[in-house]
Design a protein around this motif. Structure first.
Motif, PDB file in Angstrom:
ATOM      1  N   ARG A  40       0.828  -1.204   0.000  1.00  0.00           N
ATOM      2  CA  ARG A  40       0.000   0.000   0.000  1.00  0.00           C
ATOM      3  C   ARG A  40       0.866   1.259   0.000  1.00  0.00           C
ATOM      4  O   ARG A  40       0.552   2.242  -0.669  1.00  0.00           O
ATOM      5  CB  ARG A  40      -0.935   0.002   1.215  1.00  0.00           C
ATOM      6  CG  ARG A  40      -2.144  -0.880   1.064  1.00  0.00           C
ATOM      7  CD  ARG A  40      -3.183  -0.608   2.133  1.00  0.00           C
ATOM      8  NE  ARG A  40      -2.670  -0.705   3.483  1.00  0.00           N
ATOM      9  CZ  ARG A  40      -2.682  -1.803   4.239  1.00  0.00           C
ATOM     10  NH1 ARG A  40      -3.198  -2.909   3.755  1.00  0.00           N
ATOM     11  NH2 ARG A  40      -2.190  -1.787   5.452  1.00  0.00           N
ATOM     12  N   GLN A  41       1.975   1.229   0.749  1.00  0.00           N
ATOM     13  CA  GLN A  41       2.870   2.378   0.798  1.00  0.00           C
ATOM     14  C   GLN A  41       3.531   2.614  -0.562  1.00  0.00           C
ATOM     15  O   GLN A  41       3.656   3.750  -1.011  1.00  0.00           O
ATOM     16  CB  GLN A  41       3.938   2.178   1.883  1.00  0.00           C
ATOM     17  CG  GLN A  41       4.840   3.375   2.072  1.00  0.00           C
ATOM     18  CD  GLN A  41       4.084   4.618   2.516  1.00  0.00           C
ATOM     19  OE1 GLN A  41       3.163   4.545   3.304  1.00  0.00           O
ATOM     20  NE2 GLN A  41       4.473   5.763   1.978  1.00  0.00           N
ATOM     21  N   ARG A  42       3.965   1.521  -1.234  1.00  0.00           N
ATOM     22  CA  ARG A  42       4.551   1.648  -2.568  1.00  0.00           C
ATOM     23  C   ARG A  42       3.558   2.249  -3.549  1.00  0.00           C
ATOM     24  O   ARG A  42       3.899   3.095  -4.374  1.00  0.00           O
ATOM     25  CB  ARG A  42       5.031   0.289  -3.072  1.00  0.00           C
ATOM     26  CG  ARG A  42       6.511   0.082  -2.855  1.00  0.00           C
ATOM     27  CD  ARG A  42       6.985  -1.167  -3.541  1.00  0.00           C
ATOM     28  NE  ARG A  42       6.870  -2.261  -2.570  1.00  0.00           N
ATOM     29  CZ  ARG A  42       6.364  -3.448  -2.803  1.00  0.00           C
ATOM     30  NH1 ARG A  42       5.956  -3.760  -4.008  1.00  0.00           N
ATOM     31  NH2 ARG A  42       6.293  -4.356  -1.867  1.00  0.00           N
ATOM     32  N   VAL A  56       1.387   5.664 -17.787  1.00  0.00           N
ATOM     33  CA  VAL A  56       0.921   4.777 -16.734  1.00  0.00           C
ATOM     34  C   VAL A  56      -0.010   3.706 -17.293  1.00  0.00           C
ATOM     35  O   VAL A  56      -0.549   3.841 -18.393  1.00  0.00           O
ATOM     36  CB  VAL A  56       0.179   5.554 -15.619  1.00  0.00           C
ATOM     37  CG1 VAL A  56       1.099   6.519 -14.913  1.00  0.00           C
ATOM     38  CG2 VAL A  56      -1.038   6.262 -16.157  1.00  0.00           C
ATOM     39  N   ILE A  57      -0.186   2.644 -16.499  1.00  0.00           N
ATOM     40  CA  ILE A  57      -1.175   1.599 -16.779  1.00  0.00           C
ATOM     41  C   ILE A  57      -2.107   1.548 -15.582  1.00  0.00           C
ATOM     42  O   ILE A  57      -1.653   1.460 -14.439  1.00  0.00           O
ATOM     43  CB  ILE A  57      -0.521   0.223 -16.984  1.00  0.00           C
ATOM     44  CG1 ILE A  57       0.426   0.242 -18.176  1.00  0.00           C
ATOM     45  CG2 ILE A  57      -1.582  -0.852 -17.174  1.00  0.00           C
ATOM     46  CD1 ILE A  57       1.144  -1.068 -18.412  1.00  0.00           C
ATOM     47  N   THR A  58      -3.404   1.592 -15.842  1.00  0.00           N
ATOM     48  CA  THR A  58      -4.368   1.511 -14.752  1.00  0.00           C
ATOM     49  C   THR A  58      -4.581   0.052 -14.359  1.00  0.00           C
ATOM     50  O   THR A  58      -4.142  -0.866 -15.053  1.00  0.00           O
ATOM     51  CB  THR A  58      -5.716   2.126 -15.161  1.00  0.00           C
ATOM     52  OG1 THR A  58      -6.266   1.359 -16.230  1.00  0.00           O
ATOM     53  CG2 THR A  58      -5.565   3.573 -15.573  1.00  0.00           C
ATOM     54  N   VAL A  91      -4.553   3.870 -10.713  1.00  0.00           N
ATOM     55  CA  VAL A  91      -3.270   3.811 -11.405  1.00  0.00           C
ATOM     56  C   VAL A  91      -2.501   2.626 -10.841  1.00  0.00           C
ATOM     57  O   VAL A  91      -2.178   2.566  -9.661  1.00  0.00           O
ATOM     58  CB  VAL A  91      -2.476   5.118 -11.219  1.00  0.00           C
ATOM     59  CG1 VAL A  91      -1.089   4.991 -11.822  1.00  0.00           C
ATOM     60  CG2 VAL A  91      -3.229   6.270 -11.842  1.00  0.00           C
ATOM     61  N   GLY A  92      -2.236   1.653 -11.707  1.00  0.00           N
ATOM     62  CA  GLY A  92      -1.574   0.434 -11.266  1.00  0.00           C
ATOM     63  C   GLY A  92      -0.068   0.567 -11.187  1.00  0.00           C
ATOM     64  O   GLY A  92       0.546   0.252 -10.185  1.00  0.00           O
ATOM     65  N   ARG A  93       0.540   1.059 -12.280  1.00  0.00           N
ATOM     66  CA  ARG A  93       1.999   1.206 -12.285  1.00  0.00           C
ATOM     67  C   ARG A  93       2.412   2.221 -13.326  1.00  0.00           C
ATOM     68  O   ARG A  93       1.670   2.549 -14.240  1.00  0.00           O
ATOM     69  CB  ARG A  93       2.690  -0.129 -12.539  1.00  0.00           C
ATOM     70  CG  ARG A  93       2.400  -0.749 -13.866  1.00  0.00           C
ATOM     71  CD  ARG A  93       3.009  -2.131 -13.973  1.00  0.00           C
ATOM     72  NE  ARG A  93       2.529  -2.800 -15.157  1.00  0.00           N
ATOM     73  CZ  ARG A  93       3.306  -3.179 -16.146  1.00  0.00           C
ATOM     74  NH1 ARG A  93       4.589  -2.988 -16.084  1.00  0.00           N
ATOM     75  NH2 ARG A  93       2.791  -3.785 -17.196  1.00  0.00           N
TER      76      ARG A  93
END
Length: 152
Positions: A40-42, A56-58, A91-93
């Motif tokens: 969660r922190q990341r 970004v990729i959601t 937002v996934g990554r």
């Protein structure tokens, strides 16, 4: 007739054997919650670093470039002139920039091409009844096996 209650001999470690599973379960729960807290922190750090121009990729698989960020929302450009507003948590990554990455696959492809050029190609093997060509040059179908069950 008189019955006597004789205490059974015990090994003396009855308390430890009862506490050991409880200690293991508590330890597993603590470890899992710690791991989830780090994840969660990341995710929160990734979302906080979003700036315009970041690709970004959601979590639903939508790829886009960040146009603007708000307190709760991010506006993504998913195609030329097409803007979509998504929740920041979606937002996934972040996709890293591909500045020096383009050179590496080309070098790997060259190595692969060199390796395949040195491998001798096997000669064509003629196998009878394997769906080869007929004498007139047409391809024939592979032989069909009979059914193994009956249909109702």
């Amino acid at each position: 007739m008189q019955l006597l209650a004789v205490p059974m001999a015990s090994s003396g470690s009855g308390g430890i054997t009862l506490l050991l599973p409880l200690i293991l379960i508590v330890g597993m729960i603590w470890f899992m919650s710690r791991t989830q807290k780090k994840q969660r922190q990341r995710q929160a750090d990734t979302v906080a670093k979003l700036s315009p121009g970041t690709k970004v990729i959601t979590t639903s698989g939508l790829v886009g470039i960040v146009e603007e960020t708000d307190d709760d929302y991010v506006t993504l450009e998913i195609s030329e002139g097409v803007l979509v507003q998504v929740v920041k948590a979606a937002v996934g990554r972040v996709i890293p920039e591909e500045d020096g990455v383009d050179d590496e696959p080309a070098a790997a492809a060259d190595d692969h091409a060199d390796a395949t050029s040195q491998v001798p190609t096997p000669e064509k093997v003629d196998v009878p009844d394997a769906g080869g060509e007929k004498a007139d040059g047409k391809v024939q179908d592979a032989p069909k096996l009979p059914p193994t069950h009956t249909e109702n």
